[in-house]
Write an enzyme that holds these catalytic residues in place. Structure first.
Site, PDB file in Angstrom:
ATOM      1  N   ARG A 234      72.501 -83.175  16.335  1.00 33.68           N
ATOM      2  CA  ARG A 234      71.902 -84.439  16.784  1.00 33.68           C
ATOM      3  C   ARG A 234      72.272 -85.575  15.842  1.00 33.68           C
ATOM      4  O   ARG A 234      72.328 -85.378  14.636  1.00 33.68           O
ATOM      5  CB  ARG A 234      70.373 -84.290  16.828  1.00 33.68           C
ATOM      6  CG  ARG A 234      69.849 -83.941  18.195  1.00 33.68           C
ATOM      7  CD  ARG A 234      68.394 -83.581  18.217  1.00 33.68           C
ATOM      8  NE  ARG A 234      67.491 -84.513  17.560  1.00 33.68           N
ATOM      9  CZ  ARG A 234      66.163 -84.379  17.559  1.00 33.68           C
ATOM     10  NH1 ARG A 234      65.607 -83.359  18.198  1.00 33.68           N
ATOM     11  NH2 ARG A 234      65.393 -85.247  16.942  1.00 33.68           N
TER      12      ARG A 234
ATOM     13  N   ARG B  32      63.070 -90.755   9.065  1.00 32.00           N
ATOM     14  CA  ARG B  32      62.129 -90.162  10.046  1.00 32.00           C
ATOM     15  C   ARG B  32      60.920 -89.557   9.328  1.00 32.00           C
ATOM     16  O   ARG B  32      59.801 -89.642   9.824  1.00 32.00           O
ATOM     17  CB  ARG B  32      62.845 -89.080  10.873  1.00 32.00           C
ATOM     18  CG  ARG B  32      63.772 -89.679  11.916  1.00 32.00           C
ATOM     19  CD  ARG B  32      64.757 -88.659  12.448  1.00 32.00           C
ATOM     20  NE  ARG B  32      64.145 -87.539  13.113  1.00 32.00           N
ATOM     21  CZ  ARG B  32      64.741 -86.371  13.301  1.00 32.00           C
ATOM     22  NH1 ARG B  32      65.973 -86.168  12.861  1.00 32.00           N
ATOM     23  NH2 ARG B  32      64.117 -85.413  13.934  1.00 32.00           N
TER      24      ARG B  32
ATOM     25  N   LYS C 254      58.386 -77.603  16.106  1.00 32.66           N
ATOM     26  CA  LYS C 254      57.626 -77.850  17.345  1.00 32.66           C
ATOM     27  C   LYS C 254      58.434 -77.397  18.562  1.00 32.66           C
ATOM     28  O   LYS C 254      57.935 -76.693  19.424  1.00 32.66           O
ATOM     29  CB  LYS C 254      57.276 -79.346  17.472  1.00 32.66           C
ATOM     30  CG  LYS C 254      56.480 -79.895  16.294  1.00 32.66           C
ATOM     31  CD  LYS C 254      56.128 -81.362  16.466  1.00 32.66           C
ATOM     32  CE  LYS C 254      57.300 -82.304  16.536  1.00 32.66           C
ATOM     33  NZ  LYS C 254      58.104 -82.390  15.279  1.00 32.66           N
TER      34      LYS C 254
ATOM     35  N   ARG D 146      52.288 -89.935  18.781  1.00 30.02           N
ATOM     36  CA  ARG D 146      52.880 -90.077  17.450  1.00 30.02           C
ATOM     37  C   ARG D 146      52.282 -91.238  16.686  1.00 30.02           C
ATOM     38  O   ARG D 146      52.673 -91.485  15.549  1.00 30.02           O
ATOM     39  CB  ARG D 146      54.366 -90.358  17.625  1.00 30.02           C
ATOM     40  CG  ARG D 146      55.264 -89.260  17.154  1.00 30.02           C
ATOM     41  CD  ARG D 146      56.661 -89.687  17.507  1.00 30.02           C
ATOM     42  NE  ARG D 146      57.641 -89.048  16.723  1.00 30.02           N
ATOM     43  CZ  ARG D 146      58.364 -88.019  17.152  1.00 30.02           C
ATOM     44  NH1 ARG D 146      58.161 -87.496  18.331  1.00 30.02           N
ATOM     45  NH2 ARG D 146      59.288 -87.529  16.382  1.00 30.02           N
TER      46      ARG D 146
ATOM     47  N   ARG E 137      70.282 -77.976  11.760  1.00 33.02           N
ATOM     48  CA  ARG E 137      69.945 -77.687  13.171  1.00 33.02           C
ATOM     49  C   ARG E 137      71.152 -77.891  14.085  1.00 33.02           C
ATOM     50  O   ARG E 137      71.943 -78.803  13.912  1.00 33.02           O
ATOM     51  CB  ARG E 137      68.820 -78.617  13.624  1.00 33.02           C
ATOM     52  CG  ARG E 137      68.587 -78.551  15.138  1.00 33.02           C
ATOM     53  CD  ARG E 137      67.300 -79.149  15.564  1.00 33.02           C
ATOM     54  NE  ARG E 137      67.169 -80.543  15.183  1.00 33.02           N
ATOM     55  CZ  ARG E 137      66.046 -81.230  15.351  1.00 33.02           C
ATOM     56  NH1 ARG E 137      64.989 -80.659  15.869  1.00 33.02           N
ATOM     57  NH2 ARG E 137      65.986 -82.497  14.992  1.00 33.02           N
TER      58      ARG E 137
HETATM   59  P1  AP5 Z   1      62.775 -77.714  15.706  1.00 34.21           P
HETATM   60  O1  AP5 Z   1      61.972 -76.724  16.478  1.00 34.21           O
HETATM   61  O2  AP5 Z   1      63.919 -78.355  16.413  1.00 34.21           O
HETATM   62  O3  AP5 Z   1      61.815 -78.819  15.043  1.00 34.21           O
HETATM   63  P2  AP5 Z   1      60.968 -79.985  15.690  1.00 34.21           P
HETATM   64  O4  AP5 Z   1      59.638 -79.990  15.026  1.00 34.21           O
HETATM   65  O5  AP5 Z   1      60.990 -79.897  17.194  1.00 34.21           O
HETATM   66  O6  AP5 Z   1      61.804 -81.217  15.153  1.00 34.21           O
HETATM   67  P3  AP5 Z   1      62.361 -82.533  15.874  1.00 34.21           P
HETATM   68  O7  AP5 Z   1      63.359 -83.130  14.921  1.00 34.21           O
HETATM   69  O8  AP5 Z   1      62.855 -82.258  17.249  1.00 34.21           O
HETATM   70  O9  AP5 Z   1      61.112 -83.368  15.914  1.00 34.21           O
HETATM   71  P4  AP5 Z   1      61.035 -84.853  15.975  1.00 34.21           P
HETATM   72  O10 AP5 Z   1      59.600 -84.954  16.168  1.00 34.21           O
HETATM   73  O11 AP5 Z   1      61.574 -85.660  14.854  1.00 34.21           O
HETATM   74  O12 AP5 Z   1      62.083 -85.240  17.126  1.00 34.21           O
HETATM   75  P5  AP5 Z   1      61.885 -85.744  18.597  1.00 34.21           P
HETATM   76  O13 AP5 Z   1      62.983 -85.228  19.411  1.00 34.21           O
HETATM   77  O14 AP5 Z   1      60.479 -85.517  19.056  1.00 34.21           O
HETATM   78  O15 AP5 Z   1      63.292 -76.991  14.380  1.00 34.21           O
HETATM   79  C1  AP5 Z   1      64.128 -77.655  13.452  1.00 34.21           C
HETATM   80  C2  AP5 Z   1      65.169 -76.666  12.900  1.00 34.21           C
HETATM   81  O16 AP5 Z   1      64.514 -75.677  12.109  1.00 34.21           O
HETATM   82  C3  AP5 Z   1      65.944 -75.890  13.979  1.00 34.21           C
HETATM   83  O17 AP5 Z   1      67.241 -75.726  13.548  1.00 34.21           O
HETATM   84  C4  AP5 Z   1      65.217 -74.511  14.067  1.00 34.21           C
HETATM   85  O18 AP5 Z   1      66.070 -73.476  14.460  1.00 34.21           O
HETATM   86  C5  AP5 Z   1      64.725 -74.354  12.629  1.00 34.21           C
HETATM   87  N1  AP5 Z   1      63.432 -73.664  12.528  1.00 34.21           N
HETATM   88  C6  AP5 Z   1      62.347 -73.818  13.351  1.00 34.21           C
HETATM   89  N2  AP5 Z   1      61.326 -73.052  12.922  1.00 34.21           N
HETATM   90  C7  AP5 Z   1      61.747 -72.433  11.785  1.00 34.21           C
HETATM   91  C8  AP5 Z   1      61.131 -71.515  10.871  1.00 34.21           C
HETATM   92  N3  AP5 Z   1      59.868 -71.114  11.024  1.00 34.21           N
HETATM   93  N4  AP5 Z   1      61.868 -71.102   9.821  1.00 34.21           N
HETATM   94  C9  AP5 Z   1      63.158 -71.513   9.649  1.00 34.21           C
HETATM   95  N5  AP5 Z   1      63.803 -72.370  10.483  1.00 34.21           N
HETATM   96  C10 AP5 Z   1      63.094 -72.830  11.550  1.00 34.21           C
HETATM   97  O19 AP5 Z   1      62.021 -87.329  18.412  1.00 34.21           O
HETATM   98  C11 AP5 Z   1      63.267 -87.931  18.140  1.00 34.21           C
HETATM   99  C12 AP5 Z   1      63.101 -89.449  18.162  1.00 34.21           C
HETATM  100  O20 AP5 Z   1      62.657 -89.879  19.470  1.00 34.21           O
HETATM  101  C13 AP5 Z   1      62.056 -90.033  17.202  1.00 34.21           C
HETATM  102  O21 AP5 Z   1      62.579 -90.217  15.910  1.00 34.21           O
HETATM  103  C14 AP5 Z   1      61.715 -91.355  17.913  1.00 34.21           C
HETATM  104  O22 AP5 Z   1      62.705 -92.325  17.686  1.00 34.21           O
HETATM  105  C15 AP5 Z   1      61.755 -90.976  19.387  1.00 34.21           C
HETATM  106  N6  AP5 Z   1      60.420 -90.542  19.906  1.00 34.21           N
HETATM  107  C16 AP5 Z   1      60.102 -89.306  20.388  1.00 34.21           C
HETATM  108  N7  AP5 Z   1      58.808 -89.259  20.749  1.00 34.21           N
HETATM  109  C17 AP5 Z   1      58.299 -90.482  20.480  1.00 34.21           C
HETATM  110  C18 AP5 Z   1      56.986 -91.042  20.610  1.00 34.21           C
HETATM  111  N8  AP5 Z   1      55.952 -90.334  21.067  1.00 34.21           N
HETATM  112  N9  AP5 Z   1      56.813 -92.338  20.223  1.00 34.21           N
HETATM  113  C19 AP5 Z   1      57.844 -93.073  19.758  1.00 34.21           C
HETATM  114  N10 AP5 Z   1      59.101 -92.601  19.593  1.00 34.21           N
HETATM  115  C20 AP5 Z   1      59.325 -91.308  19.958  1.00 34.21           C
END
Ligand code: AP5
Length: 216
Positions: free
Chosen positions: A160, A171, A13, A88, A127
């Protein structure tokens, strides 16, 4: 244009969002980044969020809904926004429906990036993120030109805290239980487009652009 990127942790994402906000000039609203920023600054919000995030749990709905509502009301969102990591839960999705109705703004599309679990674990544990500008890399799939140095700003890359195998496993379980129901929620509203995320980054980007361009 108001777009949601939906998908499990590691689906890509953030990687796609970086490209999409640039191409479509959208305000980027990533709740994970906002919460990590709050932890870094030591604010009350950060202190509240830290314990949940470290354990791979979701931060309470009312906290996150408040953050997003406030952000959407800022004038720069007039031209459009991309939501990453929100909503979410069904409670968050309903709250978003309400705030958009009050603003008289439609939700244009929910792009769901689907990736199998084995690949998600490999992506998350490899990552690396830039401490300065937040750009995302992967040790194998998307490495920087110089090891541990950001291509874009020269900043240091780090792993991270919630990308350890144990927290990633939690997660993913939280995603399946609390977030996956949103796929059906948006399908029923005829807003959902699902993309196969087990492809090259550029291929996925091209397919998302085709969906967004067809809306204009
Ligand atoms: P990346 O693009 O970083 O993936 P992502 O989908 O953004 O993953 P996140 O881990 O950031 O999502 P998340 O939803 O768990 O975390 P968030 O920060 O929102 O890609 C991942 C890796 O793969 C990278 O190394 C990239 O280079 C590689 N890659 C990408 N595309 C690729 C491809 N096509 N092929 C190969 N490699 C590829 O949330 C973190 C925490 O915050 C949550 O756990 C929660 O505690 C809290 N939080 C956030 N939002 C909320 C909410 N709305 N409600 C409650 N808690 C929340």
């Amino acid at each position: 244009m108001l777009i949601i990127l939906l998908g499990p942790p590691g689906a890509g994402k953030g990687t796609q969002a970086e490209r999409l906000v640039h191409k479509y000039r959208l305000v980027y609203i990533a709740t994970g980044d906002i919460l990590r920023g709050a932890i870094k600054s030591g604010s009350a919000l950060g202190q509240q969020a830290r314990q949940y995030m470290e354990q791979g749990q979701l931060v309470p709905d009312d906290v996150v809904v408040g953050i997003v509502n406030e952000r959407l009301l800022e004038p720069d969102c007039e031209g459009g926004a991309l939501l990453d990591g929100f909503p979410r839960t069904v409670v968050q999705a309903r709250a978003l429906d309400q705030v958009l109705a009050a603003m008289d703004k439609p939700l244009d599309r929910v792009v769901h990036i689907s990736v199998n679990e084995e690949e998600l674990i490999a992506r998350l544990t490899g990552r690396r993120v830039c401490r300065e500008c937040g750009a995302t890399y992967h040790t194998k799939f998307n490495p920087p030109r110089v090891r541990n140095v950001c291509d874009q700003c020269g900043g240091e890359l780090y792993q991270r805290e919630d990308d350890s195998l144990a927290t990633v496993t939690e997660r993913l379980a939280v995603y399946r239980k609390q977030t996956e129901p949103l796929i059906e929620y948006y399908r029923q509203q005829d807003l959902l487009s699902t993309i196969n995320g087990n492809q090259e980054i550029e291929q996925i980007f091209t397919q998302i652009c085709a969906i967004l361009d067809a809306m204009e």
